[in-house]
Design a protein around this motif. Structure first.
Motif, short mmCIF file in Angstrom:
data_model
loop_
_atom_site.label_atom_id
_atom_site.label_comp_id
_atom_site.label_asym_id
_atom_site.label_seq_id
_atom_site.Cartn_x
_atom_site.Cartn_y
_atom_site.Cartn_z
N LEU A 95 0.85 -1.20 0.00
CA LEU A 95 0.00 0.00 0.00
C LEU A 95 0.88 1.25 0.00
O LEU A 95 0.64 2.20 -0.73
CB LEU A 95 -0.91 -0.02 1.23
N ILE A 96 1.95 1.20 0.83
CA ILE A 96 2.82 2.37 0.92
C ILE A 96 3.53 2.62 -0.41
O ILE A 96 3.72 3.76 -0.82
CB ILE A 96 3.83 2.19 2.08
N MET A 101 1.39 6.69 -6.08
CA MET A 101 0.90 6.59 -7.46
C MET A 101 -0.56 6.98 -7.58
O MET A 101 -1.07 7.14 -8.68
CB MET A 101 1.10 5.17 -7.98
N TRP A 102 -1.23 7.14 -6.47
CA TRP A 102 -2.62 7.61 -6.53
C TRP A 102 -2.66 9.09 -6.86
O TRP A 102 -3.68 9.64 -7.22
CB TRP A 102 -3.34 7.37 -5.20
N ARG A 108 3.46 15.03 -8.15
CA ARG A 108 4.54 14.40 -7.39
C ARG A 108 5.88 15.01 -7.76
O ARG A 108 6.73 15.25 -6.92
CB ARG A 108 4.57 12.90 -7.71
N THR A 109 6.06 15.27 -9.06
CA THR A 109 7.32 15.84 -9.50
C THR A 109 7.45 17.28 -9.01
O THR A 109 8.48 17.70 -8.51
CB THR A 109 7.40 15.81 -11.04
N TYR A 110 6.34 18.01 -9.14
CA TYR A 110 6.36 19.41 -8.75
C TYR A 110 6.70 19.56 -7.28
O TYR A 110 7.38 20.49 -6.87
CB TYR A 110 4.99 20.05 -9.04
N PRO A 153 8.09 2.48 -8.11
CA PRO A 153 7.08 1.43 -7.94
C PRO A 153 7.07 0.43 -9.09
O PRO A 153 6.80 -0.75 -8.88
CB PRO A 153 5.76 2.21 -7.91
N TYR A 154 7.40 0.90 -10.29
CA TYR A 154 7.40 0.00 -11.44
C TYR A 154 8.54 -1.00 -11.37
O TYR A 154 8.59 -1.95 -12.14
CB TYR A 154 7.51 0.80 -12.75
#
Lengths: 275, 369
Positions: A95-96, A101-102, A108-110, A153-154
């Protein structure tokens, strides 16, 4: 090879139509633009002219390789220790891993800007405790960090999913035959997890090498990657579609070559998770 | 059952929070001068404008599009672009047909040349007389056939008084100055970035001499290492937080940034600068010409133009705004400098396709350098 029944063909049909419209047709359009000039006549000039983008290609590949290696070094032990945990803890960790990714990738980048900026979290903290601020943002390091953070994550997920399916009895057998922990990891787990690793490498390397947003936001628009060049050209109007398509095509061929090389390392259809 | 309940709760909470922050927009009492009919009620009007370039109902201001919809019953589909080039690429490729676009001067010249705009019958615009003569019939539309001026602006340099010396040289050279290494930004678009170098070199901004562009590109390459980054919209955040100390940008945007950070100051460089005018146009592919004309007349309403001028913060070509003493920026010296303080200015003109692709390639070289 088994013959497919009529029923299974019907079930597959929507996806095949989808793939044809949104994958095959765009590829053909791209190839058409790459091999024609502004008037639609056949030419190789677009492809011949990509020499000036050497540096952007080289930098993109270099950053993507570094980012992929870092992600692998972080993700592999992570996935390994996950499989050692209780099922409930595994779910928690999963989950973490998934949680970021949600959120949208752009946000996320910003958000890294606010952490790395000269007036950002890290440097504010450093100057509070009396240390010299560091130049973090607008550096190659920041771009690579962005890639690692966005794509890790990938890497974790495929490795974890392959590892968790390794038959425990194989490890027991290895232990019975006198293999110590190190040997079991080296001779049993690692070879069996290879399909996951290859898949993870692909899923991190490909988006890293073609990314354009991360480098613009975290690299201060100064370290131009090949994705940025393509984006810039497309945004400049139809005059540039041909050159931009040629660049995209070359990038794609480079990616395909590197995938083919990688596939040599994995044992053909075993696992079958490549790409 | 429990799961279903939980799901319903989540949906309810989400829905509530959505309603909560929307807040109902309160329509204003407008005193309109033009005639507006509801004959076109139910039709659609596609508007394509710069981001943050229309009063949108935030902070209790007018919502221009909503007011227009209420007045005429026409549905406004509003989309935004980040650069003239992006807008051009959309119009040229013809994927979507827009009824209203608001490009800048040089891009209008190009759109007219490529036959992508249609004539606007200004005699049917009862509010057209409000446009200051100074901005009518400019080089790109000498016969006043295609455009209605919307906003005017000049580029200058914004700096943070606490981070750079008070007596900072009023020149474009500051972007190249080693003293300000890693503190300054430059534009992340070719035309404006080249302008900063061209001004130092004393060139005509619209030169068709390739060696002029080469020289400007070399100067930009030389200055690249000294810069913190190339930025457009991020300039706001970077200047307001003190992340960057110096940035060339549009005067009107400086005023917006100043509201957040009063340490910021502004000057027009001595070498001169670029002046631009953004005008309302109707693309030749427009599907709802009648509604577009009505919309333009609506934008020219003194109250609407005032709301837009105050929201956007750029200089207005609208005489009823400029002369309105209640206008927030009435007599503002940065937007409306006195004659003797006005810098030497040059407009951008559309450049021949050959030179344009030449400098665009050079810009790519600068970025790849």
């Amino acid at each position: 090879m088994k013959k497919k029944s009529f029923g299974s063909r019907i079930i597959a049909a929507p996806y095949i139509v989808w793939a044809a419209i949104f994958v095959i047709v765009p590829l053909i359009i791209m190839a058409y633009f790459a091999l024609t000039d502004a008037n639609g006549a056949f030419t190789l000039a677009n492809l011949a002219g990509i020499g000036k983008y050497k540096k952007a290609f080289a930098v993109s590949i270099l950053y993507a390789v570094i980012a992929t290696i870092i992600t692998l070094l972080l993700a592999y032990p992570m996935a390994y220790f996950m499989t050692k945990m209780k099922i409930s803890s595994q779910r928690m960790i999963m989950l973490i891993v998934m949680l970021p990714m949600w959120m949208n990738f752009l946000i996320r980048t910003y958000s890294w800007i606010t952490i790395l900026a000269n007036t950002g979290l890290i440097n504010t903290f450093l100057s509070k405790i009396g240390l010299k601020p560091l130049q973090l943002i607008n550096t190659p390091g920041a771009v690579i960090l962005g890639m690692v953070y966005d794509f890790i994550p990938y890497m974790i997920l495929p490795i974890y999913s392959v590892m968790s399916k390794i038959d425990k009895s194989l490890l027991e057998a290895a232990e019975d035959l006198g293999a110590n922990g190190k040997a079991r990891l080296h001779r049993v787990i690692f070879p069996l997890s290879l399909p996951g690793v290859i898949s993870g490498i692909t899923m991190v390397f490909v988006p890293s090498v073609s990314t354009f947003y991360i480098s613009q936001k975290l690299g201060g628009n100064k370290n131009l990657l090949i994705g940025d060049a393509i984006e810039f050209l497309f945004n400049n109007g139809p005059d540039y579609y041909n050159v931009a398509s040629a660049l995209s095509m070359v990038l794609m061929v480079l990616i395909l070559i590197s995938l083919a090389v990688m596939n040599r390392f994995s044992d053909g259809d075993e696992g079958g998770v490549v790409i | 059952m429990k799961k279903l309940l939980a799901l319903l709760t989540v949906i309810a909470v989400t829905a509530l929070s959505l309603c909560g922050c929307e807040g109902a927009y309160e329509y204003a009492e407008l005193n309109l001068e033009g005639e507006y009919t509801r004959e076109l009620a139910g039709t659609q009007l596609n508007v394509y404008n710069w981001g943050e370039y229309i009063s949108d109902g935030s902070d209790g201001m007018l919502d221009v599009n909503k007011e227009f919809e209420k007045l005429t019953g026409i549905k406004v589909n509003y989309a935004t672009f980040e650069s003239n080039e992006t807008m051009y690429s959309q119009i040229k490729s013809g994927g979507v047909s827009y009824d209203i676009i608001i490009p800048s001067d040089y891009m209008i010249q190009r759109l007219i040349r490529e036959d992508l705009l249609q004539k606007i019958d200004t005699s049917s615009l009862s509010n057209y007389h409000y446009i200051s003569d100074e901005y009518k019939g400019l080089y790109f539309d000498t016969q006043e056939e295609y455009t209605v001026p919307y906003n005017v602006g000049m580029v200058g340099i914004i700096y943070n008084k606490t981070l750079v010396e008070e007596d900072i040289e009023h020149s474009w050279e500051v972007l190249w100055d080693k003293k300000y290494e890693n503190m300054a930004l430059n534009f992340n678009n070719p035309r404006d970035a080249f302008m900063t170098a061209q001004m130092i070199l004393g060139q005509d901004l619209n030169t068709d001499n390739k060696s002029d562009w080469d020289k400007a590109a070399d100067l930009l390459k030389k200055g690249k290492k000294n810069l913190q980054s190339y930025a457009m919209d991020e300039v706001y955040g970077k200047m307001e937080t003190g992340e960057a100390a110096i940035a060339p940008y549009y005067a009107g945007d400086y005023l917006t940034m100043y509201e957040t950070n009063s340490d910021l100051a502004f000057f027009y460089p001595e070498e001169g600068t670029n002046v631009f005018i953004d005008s309302v146009c109707i693309p030749s592919g427009a599907l709802n010409y009648e509604a577009a004309v009505m919309y333009i007349n609506f934008l020219l309403e003194p109250e609407i133009a005032l709301a837009n001028a105050e929201y956007i913060g750029y200089a207005s070509p609208h005489t009823a705004v400029i002369n309105n003493q209640d206008y927030y920026y009435y007599g503002n010296e940065i937007l409306y400098p006195k004659k003797e303080d006005t810098p030497k200015v040059q407009y951008y003109h559309d450049i021949s396709p050959e030179i344009r692709s030449y400098y665009e390639q050079l810009w790519l070289d600068v970025k790849l350098y």
